[in-house]
Design an enzyme around this catalytic site. Structure first.
Site, PDB file in Angstrom:
ATOM      1  N   CYS A 142      -4.614  74.724   9.952  1.00  0.00           N
ATOM      2  CA  CYS A 142      -5.312  75.687   9.100  1.00  0.00           C
ATOM      3  C   CYS A 142      -6.661  75.700   9.762  1.00  0.00           C
ATOM      4  O   CYS A 142      -7.472  73.624   9.485  1.00  0.00           O
ATOM      5  CB  CYS A 142      -5.171  75.596   7.609  1.00  0.00           C
ATOM      6  SG  CYS A 142      -3.371  75.901   7.229  1.00  0.00           S
ATOM      7  N   GLU A 148       8.474  72.069  32.088  1.00  0.00           N
ATOM      8  CA  GLU A 148      10.059  71.236  32.456  1.00  0.00           C
ATOM      9  C   GLU A 148      11.093  70.558  31.453  1.00  0.00           C
ATOM     10  O   GLU A 148      12.070  70.261  32.111  1.00  0.00           O
ATOM     11  CB  GLU A 148       9.731  70.217  33.176  1.00  0.00           C
ATOM     12  CG  GLU A 148       9.130  70.281  34.513  1.00  0.00           C
ATOM     13  CD  GLU A 148       8.855  68.988  35.646  1.00  0.00           C
ATOM     14  OE1 GLU A 148       9.886  68.117  35.065  1.00  0.00           O
ATOM     15  OE2 GLU A 148       7.782  69.547  36.015  1.00  0.00           O
TER      16      GLU A 148
END
Length: 704
Positions: free
Chosen positions: A106, A486
């Site tokens: 946050c 990947e």
């Protein structure tokens, strides 16, 4: 494994797939006027000081809350209502404003405490140092405080989507991230309470390294092994620098090197400028710069296709006399490069050659010979994990009826397809911000013409499968998640979800490094105590570069605040070795003699743990590049008697089935990519090839 480029903005900072407009339409608001009736669901019930049992189930409370905000047609009224909710939030005890209660990710400081009362209900308390964020917390607490644990866990971010109707015109996306991250933390801590109540043992955390202003703390045996070489032996540094300077040797190394090697190289960089650690594409570029600066030899610490690329690019730059040496007299393989060299991959390309117009987009992590053979069969351009999305977008923009054939990484291919499917739910405006010549219709069209090879993967990234993903969800759902492009689909989806709320990144190794650096810099700018936790969703060799970068940032300014950065290494159960530690041929790690004492075993495949089946994110091929090998090669240069012949990088003198030099044809796809990186467009030569390439004769394909 490749360099980030300016064309990778989508993976790093694009608009969010699947997100809805922050406000409902004006027409909808006018159809649904509602009186102010909920008042953040407060009550005088002494057993529920903030929420109300009378308000019903959490989902009913949420509907009433959303309807209340929806009844306010003016943004300023919604903001006032949110501030009123913030003011009614019960005071948060000062003793609870500790780092352990902070919600990560946050922009503002948010504190959250969670407990379970005698009736088994979950009790939440929250606070923030900004009134708007405090209002969001008040809304979440009013809905979930006093709920049953299963009611808390069944809530999804989508269920809270209409909470966006608060309609803040400034930094709206950041605010959405705030309530989303708070919800994730609420659910994670609720799961921990359930486990405690049921007497279930806590799940063991992954090993990690905590980098702070006072040094580094290693948690777990694997982390201890990784940390051993972060403070390298000064005598070895001097020995290496001396021979490099004397013989004018440059060193290019991949991010995935063994920690001992990287620790020495990182320290040696301060004394000898011709040392560079990066992903694969940049290695060849830096080798050329080293040759231009007078280096007579380049040593390559990586797998064989990397040394081949360095050799070929140096030859293209007219530095044919500069020697290029690898670190082993044996093959240093790569599962992806091997997949692209298989007969099934050639069959994949034969199908492409029979479907003109076609473009073969081949991952940079393949051999020069494969690139040459592929380009001989189908017009080919290389890509990196950073620029593959933009490469495909641009190819379809320039040739709309194109067929694109991507390979050899099957996970990356599947992730690209999933990414494009997600984008079909975005607005045309959002899509044009990613690529100006695309919209939802064009993406739907290109999906029908996009093909990917389905039998190739990186053995390291294959480790990030179901077991690891489930543990990440359990223990690190509120941490920053990083994932290489990947990784398998489960890990990709998890990281993409985190990315959508500002808590993750999916991309190349350089993208991951940049993401971590940016988040640390943001924490420094806030100038408050903080603990940032990053799950490293790629090869653990990245650690040295991450530690060096974080240390530089933490040491860049004097501050009273204490910021700690934790790097978490996901490890699966396969990492527990079944071989004898005494039989290890590698480094002498300081580990217990009894293997059963180790939850995670450090090292590589030769009896040191880290199963080649995917036990930990550590590439056994990369570990063939040892410090001893580097020193041995350097000390024997110049190679007057041919002792190092087997260590020389391949210079291809062979020809393709079409009779063209492998070295020249293999470099063309790389040069096409460089043109794209520089101009944003595929080169005219490649486009002409795509549009006018004739199908090779059957006999040619047979020779391939």
């Amino acid at each position: 494994m490749e360099a980030a480029t300016a064309t990778t903005r989508f993976l790093i900072s694009s608009p969010t797939p699947n997100h809805k407009p922050l406000l409902p339409s004006t027409a909808r608001l006018r159809r649904r006027p509602r009186p102010l009736a909920v008042r953040c669901l407060q009550t005088s019930d002494p057993t529920l000081p903030y929420s109300a049992v009378a308000s019903g189930l959490p989902r009913h409370r949420l509907v009433r809350l959303v309807d209340e905000f929806a009844s306010l047609t003016e943004p300023v009224d919604r903001v006032k209502r949110l501030l009123a909710c913030a003011a009614s939030l019960p005071a948060f005890p000062e003793s609870g404003r500790v780092l352990a209660n902070r919600v990560m990710g946050c922009t503002a400081q948010v504190w959250l405490s969670v407990a379970m009362d005698e009736l088994g209900r979950v009790r939440f308390a929250a606070d923030s140092d900004t009134e708007i964020t405090k209002g969001f917390c008040a809304c979440l607490v009013s809905v979930l405080d006093g709920a049953q644990p299963e009611e808390v866990l069944e809530m999804t971010p989508e269920a809270f989507g209409d909470l966006n109707v608060v309609g803040l015109p400034v930094r709206a996306h950041s605010r959405v991230n705030t309530w989303h991250n708070v919800l994730i933390s609420m659910q994670k801590r609720t799961k921990a309470l359930i486990a405690k109540r049921e007497g279930r043992p806590s799940v063991d955390p992954f090993p990690s390294l905590v980098i702070g202003p006072d040094g580094i703390e290693a948690k777990g045996s694997y982390a201890e092994a990784q940390a051993m070489f972060l403070s390298p032996d000064e005598s070895k540094i001097k020995e290496l620098v001396s021979v490099l300077r004397e013989k004018k040797i440059g060193v290019v190394a991949h991010f995935y090197m063994d920690p001992e090697v990287q620790g020495i190289l990182t320290a040696a960089q301060k004394l000898w400028p011709h040392i560079h650690i990066s992903d694969s594409l940049v290695m060849a570029d830096r080798a050329v710069k080293m040759a231009e600066a007078g280096c007579e030899y380049i040593t390559v610490l990586g797998v064989d296709f990397m040394s081949e690329n360095v050799r070929a690019i140096l030859d293209q730059a007219d530095f044919k006399k500069v020697g290029v040496y690898r670190m082993s007299n044996e093959l240093i393989g790569c599962s992806l490069a091997d997949a692209a060299a298989s007969s099934t991959y050639m069959q994949f390309l034969e199908a492409a050659s029979n479907s003109p117009p076609s473009l073969h987009v081949i991952y940079i992590n393949t051999s020069l010979e494969t690139k040459a053979y592929g380009h001989e069969l189908v017009p080919t351009i290389t890509c990196t994990s950073s620029n593959v999305v933009q490469t495909i977008f641009q190819a379809f923009a320039q040739v709309p009826d194109l067929n694109v054939w991507y390979g050899p990484d099957s996970y990356m291919g599947a992730n690209i397809v999933e990414l494009f499917h997600q984008m079909t739910d975005m607005t045309d405006e959002e899509i044009s911000g990613i690529h100006p010549e695309h919209n939802r219709n064009s993406i739907r069209s290109l999906l029908k013409q996009l093909h990917y090879y389905q039998d190739g993967n990186c053995i390291v990234h294959d480790m990030f499968g179901h077991e690891v993903v489930e543990r990440i969800k359990e223990l690190y759902c509120d941490a920053f998640l990083t994932a290489h492009f990947e990784v398998p689909g489960e890990m990709f989806s998890l990281a993409m979800e985190a990315k959508r709320r500002g808590m993750g990144v999916v991309g190349s190794t350089q993208n991951i490094l940049d993401f971590i650096k940016n988040r640390v810099q943001e924490a420094l700018d806030r100038d408050i105590d903080d603990h940032l936790q990053f799950v490293l969703g790629t090869e653990s060799g990245m650690l040295t570069s991450i530690v060096a970068a974080v240390r530089r940032l933490l040491g860049s300014r004097e501050s009273r605040c204490k910021i700690k950065v934790e790097i978490v290494f996901p490890v699966s159960s396969d990492s527990v070795s079944r071989t004898s530690v005494n039989g290890s041929q590698g480094l002498n790690y300081a580990i217990p003699s009894d293997i059963t004492e180790l939850a995670v075993v450090p090292g590589v495949a030769n009896g040191e743990g880290c199963s080649v089946h995917g036990g930990c994110a550590s590439c056994p091929y990369m570990k063939m590049n040892s410090l001893n090998s580097l020193l041995r090669v350097c000390q024997q240069l110049p190679d007057k008697d041919g002792t190092l012949h087997a260590y020389e990088a391949n210079r291809f003198n062979a020809v393709t089935p079409g009779g063209k030099p492998v070295a020249d044809i293999g470099c063309e796809p790389i040069l096409h990519m460089r043109h794209f990186q520089a101009t944003g467009k595929l080169p005219d030569k490649l486009i002409h090839d795509i549009l006018h390439r004739r199908m090779p004769p059957a006999s040619f394909k047979k020779d391939m």
